[in-house]
Design a protein around this motif. Structure first.
Motif, PDB file in Angstrom:
ATOM      1  N   TRP A  73       0.815  -1.213   0.000  1.00 55.70           N
ATOM      2  CA  TRP A  73       0.000   0.000   0.000  1.00 55.70           C
ATOM      3  C   TRP A  73       0.853   1.269   0.000  1.00 55.70           C
ATOM      4  CZ3 TRP A  73      -4.610   0.165  -1.708  1.00 55.70           C
ATOM      5  CH2 TRP A  73      -5.450  -0.937  -1.594  1.00 55.70           C
TER       6      TRP A  73
ATOM      7  N   ILE B  35       1.574   1.834  -3.642  1.00 60.07           N
ATOM      8  CA  ILE B  35       0.403   2.306  -4.389  1.00 60.07           C
ATOM      9  C   ILE B  35       0.158   3.791  -4.119  1.00 60.07           C
ATOM     10  CG2 ILE B  35      -2.110   2.105  -4.577  1.00 60.07           C
ATOM     11  CD1 ILE B  35      -1.762  -0.915  -4.051  1.00 60.07           C
ATOM     12  N   TRP B  36       0.172   4.172  -2.837  1.00 65.80           N
ATOM     13  CA  TRP B  36      -0.087   5.572  -2.500  1.00 65.80           C
ATOM     14  C   TRP B  36       1.066   6.477  -2.931  1.00 65.80           C
ATOM     15  CZ3 TRP B  36      -4.534   7.619  -1.847  1.00 65.80           C
ATOM     16  CH2 TRP B  36      -5.588   6.874  -1.339  1.00 65.80           C
TER      17      TRP B  36
ATOM     18  N   VAL C  72       0.253   7.283  -6.484  1.00 67.32           N
ATOM     19  CA  VAL C  72      -0.876   8.224  -6.550  1.00 67.32           C
ATOM     20  C   VAL C  72      -0.401   9.642  -6.220  1.00 67.32           C
ATOM     21  CG1 VAL C  72      -3.080   8.872  -5.515  1.00 67.32           C
ATOM     22  CG2 VAL C  72      -2.613   6.466  -6.030  1.00 67.32           C
ATOM     23  N   PHE C  73       0.325   9.781  -5.130  1.00 68.73           N
ATOM     24  CA  PHE C  73       0.808  11.101  -4.718  1.00 68.73           C
ATOM     25  C   PHE C  73       1.789  11.674  -5.733  1.00 68.73           C
ATOM     26  CE2 PHE C  73       0.129  10.535   0.169  1.00 68.73           C
ATOM     27  CZ  PHE C  73      -1.235  10.435  -0.065  1.00 68.73           C
TER      28      PHE C  73
ATOM     29  N   SER D 214       1.885  11.153  -8.861  1.00 65.91           N
ATOM     30  CA  SER D 214       1.177  11.554 -10.086  1.00 65.91           C
ATOM     31  C   SER D 214       0.688  13.005  -9.960  1.00 65.91           C
ATOM     32  CB  SER D 214      -0.006  10.614 -10.341  1.00 65.91           C
ATOM     33  OG  SER D 214       0.445   9.290 -10.568  1.00 65.91           O
ATOM     34  N   TYR D 215       0.136  13.342  -8.801  1.00 60.31           N
ATOM     35  CA  TYR D 215      -0.292  14.729  -8.575  1.00 60.31           C
ATOM     36  C   TYR D 215       0.927  15.653  -8.589  1.00 60.31           C
ATOM     37  CZ  TYR D 215      -2.571  18.797  -6.500  1.00 60.31           C
ATOM     38  OH  TYR D 215      -3.064  20.054  -6.280  1.00 60.31           O
TER      39      TYR D 215
END
Length: 417
Positions: free
Chosen positions: A74, A77-78, A81-82, A84-85
């Motif tokens: 996890w 994964i996060w 995600v972070f 990408s921003y």
């Protein structure tokens, strides 16, 4: 510690250490959020590398290596995600007076930024892709350490309000330093330092798409507790990659251990086809904290498929007692049950454990749980589970329907990858 404790805790510490370094009137901007998320993504990668080292202290903190690997997944994964921003939105404002920690040309700074995002994406996507053969997947995943260095270089080279002397810089430097050391240890030193012993295959028993291995130590074995698991690495071409399997035996003075393995993947299928008596193996162990609940008024053990392995070791543990309050539910596919239902039933009866075979037809699992609640206060019933996630969802439903508290479910994650 739970996965979300680690993920949220790192994010909060990162955010707080960064916010005290920038003007408060810029806190509610996309640049601030981008800076926080980008920094948190790097922090997640560092902690993920630390967790992958299989440190005993980390295992104790999370309550088992299965939980450690779940958190590791996890975090990756996060982090993606972070990141990408952070990649889309600029993480800098003119009023911050930002400077890079490591001065580089614009070309290399931009290239490292792009490579760091690609590197993180490759790490996470390769880790989550189950279609890649295990041997190839493992070697690709070994690149996580070198790719992590690229992301660190991006942090050092881009303009930000962080320095190595302020709280945010110190926090990130400590995490990255620990992550690099952990990655170096796991990549180069772990096989030499963590090897518990060299073993020889003494017996092989084959079932349909499954096998049972017994191994004896060449010199001296290692101590372990019933329900723990080990990483098995055969000293044969194509079988050298360490693979986790639950030890399906209790500790004995001879040091003999046993594994019950379902041949469902490319590695386990190759192991089933090629393993022979006399082959040598390195075993890294012991790991895991899946154990019985002392003092429980009623125990229900549920093993799904090869998830029956830890319960076999519990049945063979001569140092344990109070088996008369336990019920073993074996959930199996009738066409490929291994070990056989008859063998498990005999082992259970020998220790005074009630045995229930759940192999299709009548839902014996549901009936067992419901019947237990008519005889015992649901709050005093403890359920121990090892098996596929789909079956665990069913177990949770039955516990909820029967009034058994969620906290009375004890389980070990069935898969690492």
């Amino acid at each position: 510690m739970k996965s979300w404790h680690c993920i949220v805790g790192i994010l909060l510490i990162t955010a707080m250490t960064l916010l005290i370094e920038i003007p408060s009137d810029t806190w509610l901007t996309s640049a601030t959020l981008s800076l926080i998320l980008g920094t948190a993504a790097l922090a997640y990668m560092a902690v993920a590398a630390l967790l992958a080292s299989r440190s005993r202290g980390v295992e104790v903190l999370f309550g088992g290596l299965d939980r450690v690997y779940e958190t590791h997944k996890w975090l990756g994964i996060w982090a993606l995600v972070f990141a990408s921003y952070h990649f889309v939105f600029k993480a800098n404002l003119d009023v911050w007076h930002s400077v890079p920690i490591l001065e580089m040309s614009k070309y290399w700074t931009r290239l490292v930024r792009q490579l760091s995002y690609v590197a993180l994406g490759m790490i996470v996507l390769l880790a989550l892709n189950r279609n890649i053969p295990y041997g190839l997947w493992r070697w690709w995943h070994k690149l996580s350490g070198p790719l992590f260095l690229i992301v660190i270089l991006h942090w050092l080279s881009f303009k930000s309000p962080m320095t190595l002397s302020n709280p945010a810089g110190i926090w990130l430097a400590l995490l990255c330093g620990a992550g690099v050391l952990a990655a170096f240890y796991k990549l180069l030193l772990y096989p030499f330092i963590a090897t518990a012993g060299e073993y020889k295959v003494s017996a092989v028993s084959l079932g349909k798409n499954s096998l049972s291995l017994e191994l004896e130590p060449i010199h001296s074995g290692f101590t372990f507790k019933a329900g723990q698991f080990a990483f098995l690495a055969m000293k044969e071409k194509g079988l050298r990659e360490p693979h986790p399997f639950t030890i399906a035996a209790a500790h004995s003075d001879s040091g003999r251990i046993k594994f019950v393995i379902r041949a469902l993947g490319d590695y386990t299928q190759k192991l089933r086809d090629q393993v022979k008596v006399g082959m040598l193996a390195d075993i890294y162990a012991p790991y895991g904290r899946f154990k019985r609940q002392p003092g429980a008024e009623r125990e229900i053990w549920i093993g799904g498929g090869v998830g029956i392995s830890p319960f076999i070791s519990w049945l063979q543990d001569t140092s344990a007692s109070h088996f008369d309050n336990a019920t073993l539910v074996y959930c199996f596919n009738p066409s490929r049950a291994f070990p056989s239902v008859e063998l498990l039933q005999g082992m259970a009866e020998k220790r005074g454990v009630e045995f229930v075979g759940n192999g299709g037809g009548v839902d014996q699992l549901a009936e067992t749980v419901r019947q237990a609640t008519t005889q015992t206060d649901p709050a005093q019933i403890h359920v121990s589970f090892c098996g596929p996630k789909g079956l665990m969802s069913r177990v949770r439903e039955l516990m909820h329907e029967s009034g058994i508290p969620e906290g009375n479910l004890h389980y070990e994650f069935f898969e690492f990858r």
